[in-house]
Design a protein around this motif. Structure first.
Motif, PDB file in Angstrom:
ATOM      1  N   ASP A   9       8.599  18.359   3.358  1.00  0.00           N
ATOM      2  CA  ASP A   9       8.323  19.630   3.412  1.00  0.00           C
ATOM      3  C   ASP A   9       8.182  20.333   2.002  1.00  0.00           C
ATOM      4  O   ASP A   9       9.128  20.543   1.387  1.00  0.00           O
ATOM      5  N   ALA A  10       7.184  20.856   1.552  1.00  0.00           N
ATOM      6  CA  ALA A  10       6.937  21.262   0.255  1.00  0.00           C
ATOM      7  C   ALA A  10       7.183  22.875  -0.008  1.00  0.00           C
ATOM      8  O   ALA A  10       6.974  23.370  -0.807  1.00  0.00           O
ATOM      9  N   GLY A  11       7.353  23.565   1.461  1.00  0.00           N
ATOM     10  CA  GLY A  11       7.713  24.911   1.324  1.00  0.00           C
ATOM     11  C   GLY A  11       6.110  25.646   1.748  1.00  0.00           C
ATOM     12  O   GLY A  11       5.026  24.853   1.417  1.00  0.00           O
ATOM     13  N   ASN A  12       6.399  26.905   2.057  1.00  0.00           N
ATOM     14  CA  ASN A  12       5.275  27.673   2.134  1.00  0.00           C
ATOM     15  C   ASN A  12       4.288  27.009   3.353  1.00  0.00           C
ATOM     16  O   ASN A  12       3.024  27.070   3.085  1.00  0.00           O
ATOM     17  N   ASP A  13       4.801  26.355   4.141  1.00  0.00           N
ATOM     18  CA  ASP A  13       4.170  25.679   5.305  1.00  0.00           C
ATOM     19  C   ASP A  13       3.432  24.808   5.075  1.00  0.00           C
ATOM     20  O   ASP A  13       2.362  24.241   5.553  1.00  0.00           O
ATOM     21  N   GLU A  14       3.576  23.909   3.742  1.00  0.00           N
ATOM     22  CA  GLU A  14       2.909  23.021   3.451  1.00  0.00           C
ATOM     23  C   GLU A  14       3.767  21.572   3.563  1.00  0.00           C
ATOM     24  O   GLU A  14       4.720  21.525   2.942  1.00  0.00           O
ATOM     25  N   LYS A  15       3.341  20.773   4.180  1.00  0.00           N
ATOM     26  CA  LYS A  15       4.079  19.474   4.622  1.00  0.00           C
ATOM     27  C   LYS A  15       3.030  18.254   4.465  1.00  0.00           C
ATOM     28  O   LYS A  15       1.833  18.610   4.556  1.00  0.00           O
ATOM     29  N   PHE A  16       3.651  17.237   4.069  1.00  0.00           N
ATOM     30  CA  PHE A  16       2.908  16.168   3.809  1.00  0.00           C
ATOM     31  C   PHE A  16       3.703  14.820   4.329  1.00  0.00           C
ATOM     32  O   PHE A  16       4.683  14.793   4.873  1.00  0.00           O
ATOM     33  N   ILE A  17       2.751  13.862   4.481  1.00  0.00           N
ATOM     34  CA  ILE A  17       3.101  12.508   5.127  1.00  0.00           C
ATOM     35  C   ILE A  17       2.876  11.677   4.030  1.00  0.00           C
ATOM     36  O   ILE A  17       1.937  11.248   3.474  1.00  0.00           O
ATOM     37  N   ILE A  37       1.135  -1.341   0.027  1.00  0.00           N
ATOM     38  CA  ILE A  37       0.113  -0.112  -0.012  1.00  0.00           C
ATOM     39  C   ILE A  37       0.931   1.089   0.181  1.00  0.00           C
ATOM     40  O   ILE A  37       2.051   1.066   0.460  1.00  0.00           O
ATOM     41  N   ALA A  38       0.422   2.336  -0.867  1.00  0.00           N
ATOM     42  CA  ALA A  38       1.196   3.602  -0.810  1.00  0.00           C
ATOM     43  C   ALA A  38       0.297   4.780  -0.491  1.00  0.00           C
ATOM     44  O   ALA A  38      -1.186   4.700  -0.988  1.00  0.00           O
ATOM     45  N   PHE A  39       0.517   5.852   0.173  1.00  0.00           N
ATOM     46  CA  PHE A  39      -0.182   6.828   0.398  1.00  0.00           C
ATOM     47  C   PHE A  39       0.404   8.178   0.436  1.00  0.00           C
ATOM     48  O   PHE A  39       1.752   8.240   0.760  1.00  0.00           O
ATOM     49  N   ILE A  40      -0.119   9.461   0.200  1.00  0.00           N
ATOM     50  CA  ILE A  40       0.307  10.644   0.564  1.00  0.00           C
ATOM     51  C   ILE A  40      -0.963  11.429   1.418  1.00  0.00           C
ATOM     52  O   ILE A  40      -2.012  11.301   0.989  1.00  0.00           O
ATOM     53  N   LYS A  41      -0.762  11.729   2.387  1.00  0.00           N
ATOM     54  CA  LYS A  41      -1.477  12.908   3.316  1.00  0.00           C
ATOM     55  C   LYS A  41      -1.165  13.839   3.685  1.00  0.00           C
ATOM     56  O   LYS A  41       0.202  14.045   3.937  1.00  0.00           O
ATOM     57  N   ASP A  42      -2.073  15.073   4.074  1.00  0.00           N
ATOM     58  CA  ASP A  42      -1.623  16.327   4.541  1.00  0.00           C
ATOM     59  C   ASP A  42      -1.207  16.225   6.050  1.00  0.00           C
ATOM     60  O   ASP A  42      -1.457  15.327   6.861  1.00  0.00           O
ATOM     61  N   ILE A  43      -0.934  17.341   6.648  1.00  0.00           N
ATOM     62  CA  ILE A  43      -0.431  17.247   8.200  1.00  0.00           C
ATOM     63  C   ILE A  43      -1.813  17.102   8.954  1.00  0.00           C
ATOM     64  O   ILE A  43      -1.508  16.753  10.017  1.00  0.00           O
ATOM     65  N   LYS A 102     -10.316  12.355   3.432  1.00  0.00           N
ATOM     66  CA  LYS A 102     -10.936  11.638   4.461  1.00  0.00           C
ATOM     67  C   LYS A 102      -9.734  11.351   5.445  1.00  0.00           C
ATOM     68  O   LYS A 102      -8.402  11.004   5.000  1.00  0.00           O
ATOM     69  N   THR A 103      -9.922  11.220   6.781  1.00  0.00           N
ATOM     70  CA  THR A 103      -8.898  11.003   7.842  1.00  0.00           C
ATOM     71  C   THR A 103      -9.083   9.390   8.179  1.00  0.00           C
ATOM     72  O   THR A 103      -9.975   8.790   7.658  1.00  0.00           O
ATOM     73  N   PRO A 104      -8.039   8.859   8.653  1.00  0.00           N
ATOM     74  CA  PRO A 104      -8.031   7.482   8.919  1.00  0.00           C
ATOM     75  C   PRO A 104      -9.429   7.090  10.025  1.00  0.00           C
ATOM     76  O   PRO A 104      -9.866   6.024   9.631  1.00  0.00           O
ATOM     77  N   HIS A 105      -9.774   8.309  10.683  1.00  0.00           N
ATOM     78  CA  HIS A 105     -10.895   7.803  11.653  1.00  0.00           C
ATOM     79  C   HIS A 105     -12.302   7.951  10.861  1.00  0.00           C
ATOM     80  O   HIS A 105     -13.259   7.415  11.258  1.00  0.00           O
ATOM     81  N   GLU A 106     -12.322   8.284   9.642  1.00  0.00           N
ATOM     82  CA  GLU A 106     -13.540   8.255   8.673  1.00  0.00           C
ATOM     83  C   GLU A 106     -13.414   7.204   7.939  1.00  0.00           C
ATOM     84  O   GLU A 106     -14.548   6.920   7.209  1.00  0.00           O
TER      85      GLU A 106
END
Length: 680
Positions: free
Chosen positions: A366-374, A286-292, A315-319
């Motif tokens: 860290d994508a810059g401009n305060d945009e970070k991803f996991i 499995i592969a994924f990208i999610k925001d902060i 959606k978040t994991p809780h959803e």
């Protein structure tokens, strides 16, 4: 296994890279996509990946390597680049490199090209995976698995496995032995078992199988008689179906026990042992990208299929998942983002609710401009975990069982003993490792039995029997020893193992139970059960000779009056005295038994003539009439004797007893204290 696991890792990385190329090809790019389009941003993206990456462009031969690559090779990076700059022959290659600190490592190299719109090669991407340590661990696990797994085939029970989809039926050597098959015979399907089920049990067995496969019973446990030309035999079958995601049975596996002896003695030994083998048809990654805020912005096809194509966008994991699963995923995200922890263990349910274990790798971008991803990917490690659990289970059984266990190589040199061996026999593993176990053999005794064991292991590959075993202190202990050879796939002996079980207490218990089951508690004479056994043996001996066998039925006269007037304690004394007097009146090889109450029966073998038989009977009458002390006074008893003779009267032991009983009642009617011979 290593190819499958690592291949999934590469698939994930390539998927992320392809995602990057896909974003670059769009006309309308968001801010994250525009930054990834920049070459320096792409290099920084590759630096984050935990696997070594080699990237070479086609038009200017520019070479890029990420941080993981540079750390792996260090001062030997140049030599590695020379090797990787050569055209590759296969997309997957196993190459030995000289890494940092001049350490040689075996690496798995995955290679792929990228293309422009005209399908011209624009660059070569090569990803390296260190499989050296993984290969060593897996080899050790496989060797241990083989050692313990092959031991099952030599256990005292049989193992069977029915692949329902393929309709194939695999069994162990012990299964064949129990069911009467030859070692070279190969049962093909379930009929190899069912055709040996006795007709009277067939309906019950078929119904039990149906109920279990339909999910109406948790375990399959059944007993039946086996059709055999070698006497009556019973077996107990235990098993359990393995079901797919739709709860349909795909395999049916279990054990078979020979319970003939227990069945004949009406003693039910309930044994419970489960053998399960759980495996997957595939190992999805499995592969994924999610925001902060843990909202998913990308899921690859493996992940979407795994969760059943649920709605997941933003959606978040809780959803998506249950609270326990979601809490675990979010906590691992936090550790990856704030603590830099890359590897995690996660348990995630699939679309059917089945839980699977994943070895997950997560990292922050860290994508810059305060945009970070996991970002991250996970490899299904369910099979590996179950595999390790099984190995750990074997190890725990080995070290926690109370029986002494010893394992040797093919030349009988000791390679392992368990804790019970050290505790029970006094030898430490350190002092006996590498030696042959001859020190367990008593000096000057039990040599014949050990020779039988050596011969059995050499010719049959297994031995089971009682041996005297010498402890370190010199004490000789009777032990039940089960020893077997272990062979590899080529049929070569690679190990031997033996299990030693102390039978001192068992012998004592058996003797007590034998006394209770076969002897009268009051008179200490054989009871009805032992009498029947000895009478059958007497008939067998009689058939091999010209001698006759007589039964003398003895019944005390007016014994009821003793109990009524003097009490039951006095009656017991009379019965004991009767047993003693009869025993003193017959020969040593004859048998006197108490059938119950005041009834006794005597087996007289090797009767040469009728006069000898009459003298013995008269001696019994005379001795019984002798006075004996009873409650402070003297007392006399008399008895009526009925005699029948085989083969004169019958060759059937039941009829012989019936005729003697009938003659005894005739003696009663004649006035008691007399002898009557049966007349047909």
């Amino acid at each position: 296994m290593e190819y499958e696991n690592q291949l999934f890792v590469i698939i994930i990385i390539l998927s992320v890279l392809l995602l990057y190329v896909f974003f670059n090809s769009k006309i309308k790019l968001n801010r994250l996509e525009k930054r990834l389009y920049d070459e320096s941003e792409s290099e920084r993206f590759l630096d984050i990946l935990p696997l070594p990456i080699f990237y070479e462009t086609k038009h200017n031969r520019a070479i890029f390597t990420n941080k993981s690559f540079n750390l792996l090779f260090g001062i030997n990076k140049k030599k590695a680049l020379e090797t990787l700059s050569l055209p590759y022959r296969n997309p997957i290659e196993k190459i030995t490199f000289l890494c940092d600190n001049d350490i040689k490592k075996q690496l798995l190299v995955y290679s792929a090209h990228t293309f422009d719109a005209n399908k011209n090669i624009t660059a070569t991407i090569r990803t390296l995976v260190d499989i050296d340590e993984m290969q060593h661990v897996i080899d050790n696990l496989l060797a241990t698995k083989q050692r313990y797994g092959l031991a099952v085939d030599h256990a005292l029970f049989g193992v069977w496995d029915w692949d329902i989809l393929k309709d194939t039926f695999d069994v162990s050597a012990q299964w064949k032995h129990i069911m009467g098959y030859q070692e070279d015979e190969a049962p093909k399907n379930l009929n190899a078992w069912l055709r040996l089920v006795a007709p009277k049990n067939m309906a019950h067995i078929n119904e039990a199988i149906r109920r279990h496969l339909d999910g109406e019973s948790e375990l399959f446990i059944a007993e039946h008689e086996v059709k055999s030309s070698q006497g009556r035999k019973w077996v107990q079958i235990r098993g359990k179906a393995i079901r797919d995601a739709h709860n349909q049975a795909t395999r049916f596996s279990g054990l078979i026990f020979d319970i003939t002896e227990e069945k004949q003695k009406d003693i039910q030994h309930h044994q419970s042992q489960k053998l399960f083998a759980s495996f997957m048809d595939s190992l999805p990654a499995i592969a994924f990208i999610k925001d902060i805020n843990h909202r998913y912005i990308y899921l690859n096809s493996f992940y979407q299929d795994y969760i059943g194509f649920k709605e997941w966008k933003n959606k978040t994991p809780h959803e998506i998942f249950d609270k326990k699963t979601a809490d675990s995923i979010v906590e691992n995200d936090r550790k990856a983002f704030y603590e830099g922890q890359k590897q995690h263990a996660e348990v995630i349910p699939n679309a059917e609710g089945t839980l699977k274990y994943f070895r997950a790798y997560k990292f922050a971008i860290d994508a810059g401009n305060d945009e970070k991803f996991i970002c991250g990917f996970g490899i299904d490690s369910t099979k590996e975990k179950l595999y390790l659990d099984e190995i750990n289970l074997y190890s725990k059984i080995f070290n926690n069982t109370t029986e002494s266990i010893i394992m040797t190589d093919e030349k009988f040199h000791i390679i392992s003993v368990n804790k019970a061996f050290e505790e029970n026999l006094g030898y430490t593993s350190k002092e006996i490792m590498g030696k042959k176990p001859n020190f367990l053999r008593p000096r000057g005794g039990d040599g014949t039995r050990y020779e039988k064991m050596d011969k059995a292991l050499k010719e049959k590959g297994r031995f089971s029997g009682e041996l005297l075993v010498a402890t370190k202190q010199g004490t000789l202990i009777p032990e039940l020893v089960n020893a077997s050879s272990i062979k590899n796939d080529q049929g070569e002996v690679i190990n031997y193992f033996a299990i030693y079980q102390s039978i001192v207490q068992q012998k004592e218990t058996e003797n007590k139970l034998k006394k209770m089951a076969q002897y009268d508690n009051l008179t200490k004479l054989p009871n009805r059960f032992l009498f029947r056994f000895r009478l059958l043996n007497a008939f067998e001996r009689m058939e091999q000779s010209d001698m006759k066998t007589a039964l003398v039925f003895v019944d005390l006269d007016d014994f009821k009056n003793v109990n009524d007037t003097l009490g039951h304690d006095a009656g017991d004394i009379v019965l004991v005295q009767t047993a003693k007097k009869i025993s003193e009146s017959i020969r040593k090889n004859d048998t006197v038994a108490r059938l119950g109450g005041d009834e006794f029966v005597i087996i007289l073998e090797d009767i040469q003539n009728l006069e000898n038989l009459k003298r013995i009977c008269q001696k019994i009458i005379t001795n019984l009439h002798q006075p004996f002390p009873l409650l402070g006074t003297t007392y006399r008893i008399s008895a009526s004797l009925g005699v029948s003779i085989s083969p004169d009267h019958t060759k059937n032991y039941r009829e012989l007893l019936k005729f003697a009983d009938k003659a005894m009642y005739q003696a009663k009617n004649k006035g008691k204290n007399t002898i009557v011979f049966y007349k047909s």
